[in-house]
Scaffold this active site. Structure first.
Site, PDB file in Angstrom:
ATOM      1  N   SER A 142      21.921  72.454  56.821  1.00 40.38           N
ATOM      2  CA  SER A 142      22.146  73.005  58.171  1.00 40.38           C
ATOM      3  C   SER A 142      21.633  74.442  58.179  1.00 40.38           C
ATOM      4  O   SER A 142      21.422  75.030  57.116  1.00 40.38           O
ATOM      5  CB  SER A 142      23.660  73.002  58.442  1.00 40.38           C
ATOM      6  OG  SER A 142      23.969  73.768  59.587  1.00 40.38           O
ATOM      7  N   TYR A 155      32.563  75.066  56.011  1.00 36.02           N
ATOM      8  CA  TYR A 155      31.368  74.279  56.364  1.00 36.02           C
ATOM      9  C   TYR A 155      30.113  74.957  55.785  1.00 36.02           C
ATOM     10  O   TYR A 155      29.264  74.309  55.181  1.00 36.02           O
ATOM     11  CB  TYR A 155      31.283  74.156  57.888  1.00 36.02           C
ATOM     12  CG  TYR A 155      30.122  73.333  58.402  1.00 36.02           C
ATOM     13  CD1 TYR A 155      30.126  71.940  58.292  1.00 36.02           C
ATOM     14  CD2 TYR A 155      29.014  73.925  58.998  1.00 36.02           C
ATOM     15  CE1 TYR A 155      29.060  71.176  58.770  1.00 36.02           C
ATOM     16  CE2 TYR A 155      27.949  73.167  59.484  1.00 36.02           C
ATOM     17  CZ  TYR A 155      27.987  71.799  59.370  1.00 36.02           C
ATOM     18  OH  TYR A 155      26.931  71.040  59.834  1.00 36.02           O
ATOM     19  N   LYS A 159      27.389  73.604  52.920  1.00 31.26           N
ATOM     20  CA  LYS A 159      25.959  73.407  53.183  1.00 31.26           C
ATOM     21  C   LYS A 159      25.092  74.275  52.252  1.00 31.26           C
ATOM     22  O   LYS A 159      23.993  73.875  51.870  1.00 31.26           O
ATOM     23  CB  LYS A 159      25.654  73.684  54.659  1.00 31.26           C
ATOM     24  CG  LYS A 159      26.317  72.682  55.617  1.00 31.26           C
ATOM     25  CD  LYS A 159      25.844  71.239  55.373  1.00 31.26           C
ATOM     26  CE  LYS A 159      26.320  70.283  56.453  1.00 31.26           C
ATOM     27  NZ  LYS A 159      25.829  68.912  56.269  1.00 31.26           N
TER      28      LYS A 159
HETATM   29  P1  NAI Z   1      28.139  63.139  63.814  1.00 32.79           P
HETATM   30  O1  NAI Z   1      29.566  63.547  63.671  1.00 32.79           O
HETATM   31  O2  NAI Z   1      27.626  62.748  65.164  1.00 32.79           O
HETATM   32  O3  NAI Z   1      27.799  61.949  62.794  1.00 32.79           O
HETATM   33  C1  NAI Z   1      28.224  61.971  61.461  1.00 32.79           C
HETATM   34  C2  NAI Z   1      28.421  60.548  60.978  1.00 32.79           C
HETATM   35  O4  NAI Z   1      28.833  60.603  59.593  1.00 32.79           O
HETATM   36  C3  NAI Z   1      29.519  59.778  61.745  1.00 32.79           C
HETATM   37  O5  NAI Z   1      28.995  58.547  62.218  1.00 32.79           O
HETATM   38  C4  NAI Z   1      30.612  59.588  60.699  1.00 32.79           C
HETATM   39  O6  NAI Z   1      31.330  58.367  60.867  1.00 32.79           O
HETATM   40  C5  NAI Z   1      29.816  59.608  59.403  1.00 32.79           C
HETATM   41  N1  NAI Z   1      30.650  59.942  58.241  1.00 32.79           N
HETATM   42  C6  NAI Z   1      31.585  60.926  58.138  1.00 32.79           C
HETATM   43  N2  NAI Z   1      32.170  60.901  56.926  1.00 32.79           N
HETATM   44  C7  NAI Z   1      31.580  59.884  56.233  1.00 32.79           C
HETATM   45  C8  NAI Z   1      31.757  59.344  54.928  1.00 32.79           C
HETATM   46  N3  NAI Z   1      32.677  59.851  54.076  1.00 32.79           N
HETATM   47  N4  NAI Z   1      30.986  58.307  54.550  1.00 32.79           N
HETATM   48  C9  NAI Z   1      30.072  57.767  55.404  1.00 32.79           C
HETATM   49  N5  NAI Z   1      29.862  58.219  56.652  1.00 32.79           N
HETATM   50  C10 NAI Z   1      30.615  59.267  57.073  1.00 32.79           C
HETATM   51  O7  NAI Z   1      27.309  64.364  63.220  1.00 32.79           O
HETATM   52  P2  NAI Z   1      25.776  64.769  63.427  1.00 32.79           P
HETATM   53  O8  NAI Z   1      25.745  65.912  64.365  1.00 32.79           O
HETATM   54  O9  NAI Z   1      24.959  63.577  63.689  1.00 32.79           O
HETATM   55  O10 NAI Z   1      25.459  65.382  61.981  1.00 32.79           O
HETATM   56  C11 NAI Z   1      24.708  64.697  60.987  1.00 32.79           C
HETATM   57  C12 NAI Z   1      24.422  65.674  59.854  1.00 32.79           C
HETATM   58  O11 NAI Z   1      23.669  66.781  60.348  1.00 32.79           O
HETATM   59  C13 NAI Z   1      25.688  66.268  59.227  1.00 32.79           C
HETATM   60  O12 NAI Z   1      25.517  66.395  57.832  1.00 32.79           O
HETATM   61  C14 NAI Z   1      25.783  67.640  59.876  1.00 32.79           C
HETATM   62  O13 NAI Z   1      26.513  68.557  59.085  1.00 32.79           O
HETATM   63  C15 NAI Z   1      24.317  67.997  59.998  1.00 32.79           C
HETATM   64  N6  NAI Z   1      24.045  69.004  61.025  1.00 32.79           N
HETATM   65  C16 NAI Z   1      24.364  68.785  62.345  1.00 32.79           C
HETATM   66  C17 NAI Z   1      24.102  69.754  63.278  1.00 32.79           C
HETATM   67  C18 NAI Z   1      24.421  69.603  64.739  1.00 32.79           C
HETATM   68  O14 NAI Z   1      24.188  70.569  65.472  1.00 32.79           O
HETATM   69  N7  NAI Z   1      24.920  68.466  65.196  1.00 32.79           N
HETATM   70  C19 NAI Z   1      23.450  71.034  62.897  1.00 32.79           C
HETATM   71  C20 NAI Z   1      23.162  71.135  61.486  1.00 32.79           C
HETATM   72  C21 NAI Z   1      23.449  70.155  60.602  1.00 32.79           C
END
Ligand code: NAI
Length: 259
Positions: A142, A155, A159
């Site tokens: 991130s 967090y 990261k």
């Molecule tokens: P989101 O919350 O929409 O999706 C995350 C998914 O990971 C969910 O479907 C959840 O069920 C799954 N998950 C959580 N714990 C889990 C586990 N123990 N095992 C398997 N699956 C699990 O989040 P998003 O926004 O799609 O983020 C995806 C990645 O991108 C994350 O690593 C986040 O930190 C990173 N990120 C997101 C940003 C944003 O602005 N949304 C910015 C920078 C990084």
């Protein structure tokens, strides 16, 4: 990059958000995709959506913090599709709070999914990629892996760990035909940012709505003035996955936030 039809791609945390779109974009280019998540209902919907684009998809309930669960999921990937070319370790959770507010249990939860989850996933994926002699691993870090952010200390720490781990494993496997990189998305309007309990909601100023907080935060924090879409992140992941001489990098897709 117009045809990835012989490639097998595995994406964690792909029931929704950025991960699902990464899986869909790979499928549109012909790749076979396996998606893992904790949430079975989300997985079923995601598999249907991928199939609607004509892609081959496999949904796997798996927990990235559990090595046996990841080994089991990856065993199914190989028995279904025969190999593993690209692994996107995308699963992650966010937590917000000042140092006074966050408790050791909050720290452990964030570290467990975001940092340990990437370690566990990478370990299981390399057990397949090393004997194969090829592969690309892309870990979700991130902008929070490149700079400190108030009220996100656990967090951010999780990261930074992803980037340090990525660089170290990239060196460790550099001669094996496997690349290991990290991506650093900026602000993407998934459930992590939007809706009740999301970052925009938690960062509301007095009298502000969630929508107003979202608009203010993204325009004030991102030099380009616009948020990143999950497709923007998927484009970068697809490029990195095919770039054979690119390894140990932490690539920001953030509209200039970390420049
Ligand atoms: P989101 O919350 O929409 O999706 C995350 C998914 O990971 C969910 O479907 C959840 O069920 C799954 N998950 C959580 N714990 C889990 C586990 N123990 N095992 C398997 N699956 C699990 O989040 P998003 O926004 O799609 O983020 C995806 C990645 O991108 C994350 O690593 C986040 O930190 C990173 N990120 C997101 C940003 C944003 O602005 N949304 C910015 C920078 C990084």
């Amino acid at each position: 990059m117009s045809n990835l039809k012989d490639q097998v791609v595995f994406v964690t945390g792909a029931g929704g958000g950025i991960g699902k779109i990464i899986a869909i974009e790979f499928a549109k280019l012909g790749a076979s995709v396996a998606i893992a998540d904790l949430n079975e209902e989300l997985l079923k919907t995601a598999v249907k959506e991928i199939e609607e684009y004509g892609g081959k998809a496999l949904g796997l309930v798996a927990n990235v913090t559990d090595l046996e669960s990841m080994r089991e999921a990856l065993k199914k990937v190989v028995s279904t599709f025969g190999r593993l070319d690209v692994a996107v370790n995308n699963a992650g959770v966010v937590g917000i709070g000042s140092i006074e507010e966050i408790e050791p249990a909050d720290w452990d939860r964030i570290m467990s999914v975001n940092s340990k989850g990437v370690f566990v996933s990478t370990k299981a994926e390399l057990e397949i990629m090393k004997p194969q002699g090829s592969g690309a691993i892309i870990n979700s870090a991130s902008i929070a892996g490149k700079m400190g952010m108030a009220h996100l200390s656990h967090y951010v720490a999780s990261k930074f760990a992803v980037i340090g781990f990525t660089n170290s494993i990239a060196k460790e496997v550099a001669t094996t035909g496997i690349t290991v990189n990290a991506i650093c998305p900026g602000i993407v309007g998934t459930g992590m940012w939007r809706g009740e309990g999301g970052v925009a909601d938690r960062w509301k100023l007095e009298g502000e709505t969630e929508e107003q907080s979202w608009e203010r935060n993204k325009t004030s924090l991102i030099p380009q003035g616009v948020d990143q879409t999950p497709q923007d992140i998927a484009d970068a992941v697809i490029f990195i996955s095919q770039a054979k001489h690119m390894t140990g990098q932490a690539v920001a897709i953030d509209g200039g936030m970390t420049m």
